[in-house]
Design a protein around this motif. Structure first.
Motif, PDB file in Angstrom:
ATOM      1  N   ARG A 210       0.816  -1.209   0.000  1.00  0.00           N
ATOM      2  CA  ARG A 210       0.000   0.000   0.000  1.00  0.00           C
ATOM      3  C   ARG A 210       0.854   1.265   0.000  1.00  0.00           C
TER       4      ARG A 210
ATOM      5  N   ILE B 289       6.409   4.094  -1.224  1.00  0.00           N
ATOM      6  CA  ILE B 289       7.847   3.819  -1.233  1.00  0.00           C
ATOM      7  C   ILE B 289       8.102   2.346  -1.556  1.00  0.00           C
ATOM      8  N   PHE B 290       7.224   1.453  -1.050  1.00  0.00           N
ATOM      9  CA  PHE B 290       7.370   0.033  -1.381  1.00  0.00           C
ATOM     10  C   PHE B 290       7.178  -0.195  -2.874  1.00  0.00           C
TER      11      PHE B 290
ATOM     12  N   LEU C 111      10.832   9.516  -5.989  1.00  0.00           N
ATOM     13  CA  LEU C 111      10.874   9.828  -4.562  1.00  0.00           C
ATOM     14  C   LEU C 111      10.513  11.289  -4.319  1.00  0.00           C
TER      15      LEU C 111
ATOM     16  N   ILE D 243       7.461  12.634  -1.874  1.00  0.00           N
ATOM     17  CA  ILE D 243       7.563  13.698  -0.867  1.00  0.00           C
ATOM     18  C   ILE D 243       6.529  14.790  -1.141  1.00  0.00           C
TER      19      ILE D 243
ATOM     20  N   TYR E  14       3.195  13.506  -0.098  1.00  0.00           N
ATOM     21  CA  TYR E  14       3.094  13.441   1.366  1.00  0.00           C
ATOM     22  C   TYR E  14       2.820  14.826   1.950  1.00  0.00           C
ATOM     23  N   ARG E  15       3.471  15.862   1.389  1.00  0.00           N
ATOM     24  CA  ARG E  15       3.236  17.223   1.884  1.00  0.00           C
ATOM     25  C   ARG E  15       1.796  17.640   1.670  1.00  0.00           C
TER      26      ARG E  15
ATOM     27  N   ARG F  66      -0.526  14.319   3.458  1.00  0.00           N
ATOM     28  CA  ARG F  66      -0.102  13.767   4.756  1.00  0.00           C
ATOM     29  C   ARG F  66      -0.221  12.258   4.778  1.00  0.00           C
ATOM     30  N   THR F  67      -0.068  11.589   3.664  1.00  0.00           N
ATOM     31  CA  THR F  67      -0.082  10.130   3.650  1.00  0.00           C
ATOM     32  C   THR F  67       0.722   9.642   2.453  1.00  0.00           C
TER      33      THR F  67
ATOM     34  N   LYS G 148       8.164  -3.125   8.238  1.00  0.00           N
ATOM     35  CA  LYS G 148       8.836  -1.858   8.561  1.00  0.00           C
ATOM     36  C   LYS G 148       9.604  -1.360   7.355  1.00  0.00           C
ATOM     37  N   LEU G 149       9.350  -0.097   6.983  1.00  0.00           N
ATOM     38  CA  LEU G 149       9.952   0.442   5.772  1.00  0.00           C
ATOM     39  C   LEU G 149      11.473   0.455   5.838  1.00  0.00           C
TER      40      LEU G 149
ATOM     41  N   LEU H 165      18.737   7.759  -1.027  1.00  0.00           N
ATOM     42  CA  LEU H 165      17.525   8.523  -1.372  1.00  0.00           C
ATOM     43  C   LEU H 165      16.293   7.917  -0.714  1.00  0.00           C
ATOM     44  N   ILE H 166      16.185   6.577  -0.776  1.00  0.00           N
ATOM     45  CA  ILE H 166      15.013   5.912  -0.205  1.00  0.00           C
ATOM     46  C   ILE H 166      14.984   6.122   1.312  1.00  0.00           C
TER      47      ILE H 166
ATOM     48  N   THR I 274      13.816   9.568   2.051  1.00  0.00           N
ATOM     49  CA  THR I 274      12.377   9.713   1.838  1.00  0.00           C
ATOM     50  C   THR I 274      11.594   9.103   2.982  1.00  0.00           C
ATOM     51  N   ILE I 275      12.058   7.946   3.492  1.00  0.00           N
ATOM     52  CA  ILE I 275      11.392   7.335   4.649  1.00  0.00           C
ATOM     53  C   ILE I 275      11.452   8.290   5.844  1.00  0.00           C
TER      54      ILE I 275
ATOM     55  N   LEU J 173      11.650  11.563   5.762  1.00  0.00           N
ATOM     56  CA  LEU J 173      10.819  12.750   5.551  1.00  0.00           C
ATOM     57  C   LEU J 173       9.334  12.432   5.587  1.00  0.00           C
ATOM     58  N   THR J 174       8.957  11.163   5.362  1.00  0.00           N
ATOM     59  CA  THR J 174       7.542  10.797   5.427  1.00  0.00           C
ATOM     60  C   THR J 174       7.284   9.931   6.650  1.00  0.00           C
ATOM     61  N   ARG J 175       7.996  10.231   7.725  1.00  0.00           N
ATOM     62  CA  ARG J 175       7.973   9.357   8.887  1.00  0.00           C
ATOM     63  C   ARG J 175       6.600   9.308   9.555  1.00  0.00           C
ATOM     64  N   ARG J 176       5.895  10.436   9.585  1.00  0.00           N
ATOM     65  CA  ARG J 176       4.645  10.470  10.327  1.00  0.00           C
ATOM     66  C   ARG J 176       3.476   9.904   9.528  1.00  0.00           C
ATOM     67  N   ALA J 177       3.757   9.370   8.355  1.00  0.00           N
ATOM     68  CA  ALA J 177       2.681   8.774   7.566  1.00  0.00           C
ATOM     69  C   ALA J 177       2.059   7.610   8.338  1.00  0.00           C
ATOM     70  N   ASP J 178       0.765   7.415   8.118  1.00  0.00           N
ATOM     71  CA  ASP J 178       0.063   6.373   8.877  1.00  0.00           C
ATOM     72  C   ASP J 178       0.697   5.016   8.624  1.00  0.00           C
TER      73      ASP J 178
ATOM     74  N   ASN K 197      -0.548   2.003   9.162  1.00  0.00           N
ATOM     75  CA  ASN K 197      -1.345   0.807   8.879  1.00  0.00           C
ATOM     76  C   ASN K 197      -1.351   0.511   7.381  1.00  0.00           C
ATOM     77  N   THR K 198      -0.147   0.415   6.824  1.00  0.00           N
ATOM     78  CA  THR K 198      -0.012   0.068   5.413  1.00  0.00           C
ATOM     79  C   THR K 198       0.447  -1.372   5.259  1.00  0.00           C
TER      80      THR K 198
ATOM     81  N   VAL L  35       9.880  19.223  -5.202  1.00  0.00           N
ATOM     82  CA  VAL L  35       9.946  19.301  -3.742  1.00  0.00           C
ATOM     83  C   VAL L  35      10.165  20.735  -3.258  1.00  0.00           C
TER      84      VAL L  35
END
Lengths: 104, 160
Positions: free
Chosen positions: A27, A30-31, A81, A85, A88-89, A92-93, B25-26, B67-68, B71-72, B74-79, B81-82, B155
């Motif tokens: 989902r 990044i994956f 990537l 970003i 995400y900005r 927020r997901t 875990k990413l 880079l990856i 990115t992880i 910078l998007t740390r607070r993403a939900d 439950n993925t 960005v």
């Protein structure tokens, strides 16, 4: 038993399908990018294997294609990537299932 | 090309790739991806394409993995439950693998041993890049410039 071209192709196919699995079933955006990178690497492995086992010509075509493919994959990863970003900005997901604002 | 090295590298690569695709875990997945990329670079060394193996290590392990990871970060607070797994994707991947495996094993011409080749020196690669492949080389340079500028624009701060 020495490794034949068949073995390399099987490894490459397995790698491609693992990348496909990550792309289709995860989902997180990044994956999905990780899966795409894996599929590109599997294609590179195929190019190098066919170059090594095929008839040798004057210019090493398989190696050249692999080098260009690596360069293009790097550009793809940078833009992908950056897109993650930016998304995400905005939302927020990074869950791709929630990015359905274009749905009619 | 020794069989032992081939088996070890194959197990390392496939295990790293599978862990990268399946860990929840990413950051762990990104580190396993590095293992898979190092395994692919080892395959390139095994096949006699040392230059491509080095490029693979520099570009993928050095640049793309970093880079990856950023990115992880910078998007740390993403939900988180993925973790949900789409089993349709698993079925499609297995079907594609079965099809590819069938096609590969149906072709007896592929089961050949590696012929002896003259070593591929960096000199030969450089000469080919500067003669036969000079236009693709220029196009890749242009593409990398455009990708760099495009990534920066994507960005950039939206408020200005």
């Amino acid at each position: 038993m020495t490794p034949t071209l068949t073995l390399f192709l099987v490894i490459s196919a397995a790698l491609f399908c693992i990348g496909l699995l990550a792309t289709l079933s995860r989902r997180n955006a990044i994956f999905i990018l990780i899966g795409i990178e894996m599929m590109l690497a599997a294609a590179n492995l195929n190019f190098i294997a066919f170059w090594r086992f095929g008839s040798q010509t004057q210019s090493p075509t398989g190696v050249m294609v692999a080098i260009f493919s690596i360069a293009i994959a790097a550009a793809e990863a940078a833009v992908g990537l950056a897109l993650v970003i930016a998304v995400y900005r905005h939302y927020r997901t990074t869950n791709v299932d929630k990015l359905d604002h274009l749905k009619g | 090309m020794s069989p032992a090295a081939f088996i070890v590298i194959a197990i390392l690569t496939l295990a790293g790739a599978f862990a990268a695709a399946s860990l929840s875990k990413l950051i762990h997945a990104a580190l396993c991806l590095v293992v898979a990329f190092v395994g692919i670079a080892a395959f390139f060394f095994l096949l006699g394409a040392e230059f491509v193996g080095l490029v693979q290590v520099f570009v993928y392990v050095g640049a793309v993995a970093v880079l990856i990871v950023f990115t992880i970060l910078l998007t740390r607070r993403a939900d988180e439950n993925t973790a949900g797994f789409n089993w349709g994707g698993v079925a499609i991947a297995l079907a594609v693998f079965a099809g590819l495996l069938w096609a590969i094993l149906q072709t007896p011409e592929l089961s050949v041993a590696a012929p002896p080749i003259e070593a591929l020196t960096v000199k030969r690669i450089g000469e080919a890049l500067m003669t036969d492949y000079v236009w693709p080389l220029q196009c890749v340079g242009l593409l990398l410039t455009v990708a760099l500028v495009g990534g920066l624009i994507l960005v950039m701060d939206e408020k200005r």
